[in-house]
Design an enzyme around this catalytic site. Structure first.
Site, PDB file in Angstrom:
ATOM      1  CE  LYS B 103      -3.827  -1.978   2.705  1.00  0.00           C
ATOM      2  NZ  LYS B 103      -4.990  -1.875   1.835  1.00  0.00           N
ATOM      3  N   GLY B 175     -10.358  -2.460   9.166  1.00  0.00           N
ATOM      4  CA  GLY B 175      -9.920  -2.649  10.544  1.00  0.00           C
ATOM      5  C   GLY B 175     -11.031  -2.727  11.565  1.00  0.00           C
TER       6      GLY B 175
END
Lengths: 204, 322
Positions: B103, B175
């Protein structure tokens, strides 16, 4: 002939593109037939021909082993069913595979195509490339080769016919009812290789 | 043949060179989008260490995504989340044979350059990290490596494709261990696709132009997408997937595959869970097989998760207006 039944192994990878290319090939050849996704041993047992598409060979192998498809595919190839392995599919058909970086691999393979394969032979994705190649032996002098993290063949047995090379690297082979390419014909608009495979089934 | 809608052709990321006696070309949309097609029906797993990457590969992951911290830890830690350590990315690249992604921050052109030089297989311009430029995403046509981007709706997806993304994933709410937002996002995209397809089928060019204005994307990309009735690139689900049933459910909504972030390695049964999620993604059409996969995990080992309604930080909103 009436109605050949071609399956695309639909465990993982680019299945839809192969369905489309195969359907177009059947139509252009003026043949009758169906093309379906196959996943289970039952679906595979009815086939006249099978394409194992591109994807990740470790994933396709492991999951085909889990549900018994791998065993059924082996039986069908042994009984003479034509099979076309593309990239990961060609790795699946081979007897031996190693990775360019990681080395010798212990992954489930079909163990038919008498070749040793080097996975990711041209490098990683940034090194993936397109190039015009030729397969004169099967009447395809020009073909758009699309190589995506492609493997190459580093050793061939005596029954293996080399159909194409990229410089010194072997990128397409045939051994009896088995066809294998390191590149992806289904990602291009050229269906001549799919037509060749459908003809192999027609003659069978 | 794969759709090449929005392809700008001979861009900076496209490299032509002679290799031996062959003329070759790299970084084309066929190669970038084609790479994503090879991942279809697969599971991409977030990992932070070599050990996790090997567990992911053995479980049947189709690729791994390297992060410095798993998204739920990014959420807890606060501060600025940046691209992972290059040394760890390289160690992982040397230890697994499947593709390795990493990422970079939204708009951070040079983090992306560094990842391209590191030779990762795909770059995720991700809202999980702290954005560097929320007003302007990376112009991905300048890169030879392919990109995946997050989207919450059709407009975001098509704007990212216009910038050169070779693959789209839902944003979900990373998350949280809560799949609710990913479900909303994929349904948004599907609803909007059905809408533009029906406009296209009705031959109402004027209405399609107003859709292009509303989505802030070029008419040609809207028109080609409308004619296909689906995104012109591979579309995965991401954000909050924690169980085999979560993965299978998203596959039923028409996703081409799934990304699993914290869901695996924040659970106490990571190894079994990784395998189970792969099985459920592959055999999602067979409820009995998904049940068997679900049986492999223990709900008491799942990450606790968060309600997505009262979050201080909504990662999905990062970069969404651009």
């Amino acid at each position: 002939m009436s109605g050949i039944n071609i399956g695309i192994l639909a465990v993982q990878g680019d299945v839809a593109e192969n369905i489309l290319a195969t359907k177009m090939a059947i139509e252009e050849l003026g043949m009758e037939g169906i093309v379906t996704e196959v996943k289970t041993p039952e679906q595979i047992s009815d086939l006249d021909g099978l394409i194992i598409p591109g994807g990740e060979s470790t994933v396709i192998g492991t999951l085909s082993l889990v549900n018994g498809s791998l065993k059924k595919i082996k039986e069908k190839i042994a009984s003479g069913m034509p099979v076309f392995g593309i990239c990961a599919g060609m790795i699946m058909l081979s007897k031996k595979a190693k990775d360019r970086v990681v080395g010798e691999m212990d992954q489930p393979l079909l163990d038919f195509l008498d070749v040793k394969i080097e996975r990711n032979a041209f490098g990683r994705q940034k090194d993936s490339f397109e190039s015009e190649i030729s397969m004169d032996k099967i009447g395809i002098p020009k073909f758009p080769g699309v190589f995506i993290r492609a493997p190459s063949i580093i050793e061939t047995g005596k029954d293996v016919e080399v159909l194409s090379k990229f410089n010194e690297k072997i990128i397409a082979v045939k051994q009896g009812n088995i066809l294998g390419t390191a590149f992806h014909p289904e990602l291009t608009g050229d269906i001549s290789l799919h037509k060749y495979f459908v003809s192999m089934i027609g003659k069978n | 043949m794969i759709p090449l809608s929005g392809d700008l052709g001979d861009t900076k990321g496209v490299v032509k060179e002679k290799i031996g006696s062959f003329s070759t070309i790299r970084g084309t949309s066929t190669l970038k989008r084609g790479f994503a097609h090879m991942l279809k029906n697969g599971v991409v797993m977030d990992v932070t260490t070599v050990e996790q990457a090997q567990i992911a590969e053995d479980a049947g992951a189709v690729a791994v995504m390297v992060l410095d911290k798993l998204p739920s830890d990014v959420r807890k830690a606060g501060g600025v989340a940046r691209t992972a350590s290059i040394r760890i990315i390289q160690e992982i690249m040397d230890s697994v044979t499947i593709p390795v992604m990493a990422k970079c921050r939204i708009g951070h052109v040079y983090e992306a350059m560094v990842l391209q030089e590191t030779n990762v297989d795909m770059i995720d311009e991700s809202e999980v990290l702290t954005p560097a430029d929320e007003n302007r995403h990376i112009w991905k046509w300048d890169f030879t490596s392919p990109f995946v981007n997050g989207a919450r709706n059709l407009g975001e997806a098509l704007r990212r494709i216009e910038e050169g993304a070779a693959m789209i994933r839902t944003k979900g709410e990373p998350g949280t261990g809560n799949v609710a937002e990913a479900v909303i996002h994929i349904k948004n995209v599907n609803t909007e696709l059905r809408r533009i397809k029906s406009i296209y089928d009705a031959g109402d060019e004027q209405d399609l132009i107003s859709v292009a204005r509303e989505l802030k994307v070029s008419y040609s990309v809207v028109e080609e997408t409308a004619s296909l009735g689906r995104l012109p690139v591979v579309n995965f689900a991401a954000g909050g997937i924690s169980t085999p049933a979560d993965a299978a459910y998203l596959m039923t909504l028409g996703c081409d595959g799934v990304f699993v972030g914290s869901g695996i390695f924040k659970a106490d049964d990571a190894k079994e869970r990784a395998q189970a999620i792969v099985l459920a993604t592959t055999f999602w059409e067979d409820p009995d097989k998904v049940k068997e996969a679900q049986k492999m995990i223990d709900e008491r080992q799942s990450m606790l998760g968060l309600d997505t309604k009262n979050l201080e930080l909504r990662m999905q909103e990062r970069g969404s207006t651009a």
